[in-house]
Design an enzyme around this catalytic site. Structure first.
Site, PDB file in Angstrom:
ATOM      1  CE1 TYR A  21     -17.170 -73.767  59.005  1.00 40.49           C
ATOM      2  CE2 TYR A  21     -18.999 -72.270  59.364  1.00 40.49           C
ATOM      3  CZ  TYR A  21     -17.789 -72.797  59.760  1.00 40.49           C
ATOM      4  OH  TYR A  21     -17.207 -72.339  60.909  1.00 40.49           O
ATOM      5  CE1 TYR A 152     -17.008 -73.536  64.984  1.00 41.25           C
ATOM      6  CE2 TYR A 152     -17.405 -71.464  66.128  1.00 41.25           C
ATOM      7  CZ  TYR A 152     -16.910 -72.160  65.042  1.00 41.25           C
ATOM      8  OH  TYR A 152     -16.295 -71.474  64.021  1.00 41.25           O
ATOM      9  CG  ASP A 266     -15.402 -69.543  73.335  1.00 40.94           C
ATOM     10  OD1 ASP A 266     -15.857 -68.393  73.212  1.00 40.94           O
ATOM     11  OD2 ASP A 266     -15.144 -70.286  72.368  1.00 40.94           O
ATOM     12  CE  LYS A 295     -20.040 -65.654  66.653  1.00 39.50           C
ATOM     13  NZ  LYS A 295     -19.435 -66.904  67.094  1.00 39.50           N
TER      14      LYS A 295
HETATM   15  C1  LIG Z   1     -18.101 -67.560  66.828  1.00 39.08           C
HETATM   16  C2  LIG Z   1     -17.403 -68.254  67.913  1.00 39.08           C
HETATM   17  C3  LIG Z   1     -16.006 -68.443  67.890  1.00 39.08           C
HETATM   18  C4  LIG Z   1     -15.160 -68.010  66.718  1.00 39.08           C
HETATM   19  O1  LIG Z   1     -15.150 -66.629  66.504  1.00 39.08           O
HETATM   20  P1  LIG Z   1     -14.701 -66.057  65.066  1.00 39.08           P
HETATM   21  O2  LIG Z   1     -14.733 -64.572  65.268  1.00 39.08           O
HETATM   22  O3  LIG Z   1     -15.712 -66.557  64.078  1.00 39.08           O
HETATM   23  O4  LIG Z   1     -13.352 -66.581  64.776  1.00 39.08           O
HETATM   24  C5  LIG Z   1     -15.415 -69.067  68.968  1.00 39.08           C
HETATM   25  N1  LIG Z   1     -16.145 -69.484  70.026  1.00 39.08           N
HETATM   26  C6  LIG Z   1     -17.479 -69.312  70.090  1.00 39.08           C
HETATM   27  C7  LIG Z   1     -18.225 -69.776  71.295  1.00 39.08           C
HETATM   28  C8  LIG Z   1     -18.155 -68.711  69.033  1.00 39.08           C
HETATM   29  O5  LIG Z   1     -19.486 -68.584  69.080  1.00 39.08           O
END
Ligand SMILES: *Cc1c(COP(=O)(O)O)cnc(C)c1O
Length: 446
Positions: A21, A152, A266, A295
């Protein structure tokens, strides 16, 4: 005078390599020469070095620190066998072992794992499989998702479509994003931890009731076109470090059940102990149908994510016309990444309880003085997450520099200066981080 944090590598980088970004002619990045434990070593132009504590754990991934001996050993061992093989028609011990570990650790009776190469891709797979699931159950028209504002979920197109429609990237791609159904953001809540260790959630009960009514109505209106509910449980990360009441998650589980939707959680940011539970859904005693992790999965060593799902979801897709989940990346279940991830998750399981509450306690204590600063709107913590929210957007270059001068690496965004440090920070490291943040905010926004 040369910039004490500048470096020849950073000068070559500028205008050549895109950063997240960031414009090509944005501020020069800082160059990392090495990293050990919880510290990054930055290069200076005169060949000098600056050691700083990584308060970001490399975007929340490096929970065990850098060059962790256990993870290094797992990587070396797998490197000596093979780094990669295709997953079509082949399998290997690291993938199977990791899948066994993830299904055992996940909340609820999880039965199957799909390995993806990044968090965003795992969200794509979760959304895709929700459509396949509904089609297999004779509801092919169910192709939209119910989510909440402020989320997100990643940067690929389907993942972007469920990110917050205002603060996300929707305005940059008008017409290209699928239109999802957005409920309001769940009301803010905070977890109060007493001196004796008792935990109590606080929120505006009336706001929570109103939110519940609204979500139920929205789901009822769109029921026939919805495939799944998709949210980050309890803590919304990159969408604003917003903490909401576990009760809201229970409401979303009920809504999903009432209308035959899958609940996709997520846990890419919240998983593996970060919020003070192995998975954030456990604050609500809610079990998802589908869960995305990423992550911290590999402790920040390699890019890997996973979609973990129930037997019911697996069975539905097996009965569908295609019988398979329609996805298959080249680097699926990369053995090196799986081997490190297995070691990382095992380490999380045996250590998070020792670290996360301790780090959290110290963060609350030492970030607290920020609340008295003139431009601070809120200070909050949950698990090993500490957030200072300002009353206006952060002066990112200035705060970054002021924190570096205090020995701390932070990467603020919007109106937020926050830390999600490695779990292995010592008490002194956590104090340094918190005091660095408070000092930097006071200097740049005092
Ligand atoms: C970082 C993140 C993503 C995306 O993961 P990437 O490995 O950067 O593609 C999706 N959802 C959440 C909640 C995140 O923190």
């Amino acid at each position: 005078m040369p910039d004490p944090f500048g470096s020849p590598v950073a000068a070559r980088d500028r205008g050549l390599v895109w950063h997240p970004y960031a414009p090509l002619d944005g501020p020069e990045p800082y160059a990392v020469e090495s990293a050990t434990g919880v510290r990054l070593t930055l290069t200076a132009p005169d060949g000098g070095r600056h050691e700083v504590v990584d308060a970001m754990a490399s975007w929340w991934c490096a929970v065990h620190g850098y060059r962790n001996p256990v993870l290094d050993a797992a990587a070396h061992e797998q490197l000596d066998r093979f780094s990669h093989v295709m997953f079509g028609g082949l399998t290997h011990e690291p993938a199977v072992r990791l899948a066994e570990r993830l299904t055992a650790m996940a909340p609820g009776p999880m039965a199957h794992v799909f390995f993806a190469d990044s968090g965003s891709v795992s969200v794509e797979v979760a959304l895709k499989l929700s459509l396949q699931y509904q089609a297999a159950r004779g509801r092919p028209k169910r192709q939209r998702f119910l989510t909440v504002r402020g989320g997100y979920h990643g940067d690929t197109f389907a993942a972007m479509s469920v990110c917050d429609p205002v603060d996300g990237m929707h305005s940059a791609f008008p017409g290209a994003l699928a239109r999802q159904v957005f409920a309001p953001r769940p009301p803010a809540a905070r977890l109060v931890v007493t001196a004796t260790g008792d935990e109590r959630w606080e929120t505006d009960r009336l706001a929570l009731q109103e939110w519940t009514t609204e979500v139920r109505a929205l789901a009822a209106t769109h029921s026939d076109e919805l495939a799944a509910v998709v949210v980050e449980p309890v803590l919304q990360g990159a969408g604003g470090m917003h903490v909401y009441h576990p009760e809201s998650l229970r409401v979303l589980r009920e809504v999903a059940d009432d209308h035959g939707l899958l609940l996709v959680l997520d846990e890419i940011a919240t998983g593996f102990g970060r919020t003070g539970r192995p998975f954030a859904s456990e604050w609500a005693d809610v079990t998802p149908d589908v869960m995305c992790v990423g992550k911290a999965l590999t402790g920040g060593y390699l890019s890997l994510a996973a979609v973990v799902m129930t037997r019911d979801v697996g069975e539905a897709i097996t009965r569908s016309a295609f019988r398979a989940l329609l996805h298959g990346p080249t680097f699926m279940a990369n053995p090196l990444a799986c081997a490190v991830a297995d070691a990382s998750v095992e380490l999380v399981e045996s250590t998070w309880k020792d670290h996360v509450p301790r780090v959290g306690r110290l963060l609350s204590e030492h970030l607290e003085p920020a609340a008295a600063l003139p431009h601070v709107a809120d200070v909050r913590t949950l698990g090993a997450v500490g957030v200072v929210q300002l009353t206006s957007p952060v002066d990112v270059p200035r705060i970054t520099r002021a924190a570096l001068e205090r020995g701390v690496w932070v990467r603020p965004f919007r109106d937020l200066v926050y830390t999600m440090p490695p779990y292995v920070c010592t008490d002194d490291d956590v104090r340094l981080i918190a005091e660095g943040i408070v000092g930097a905010v006071a200097e740049a926004h005092g």
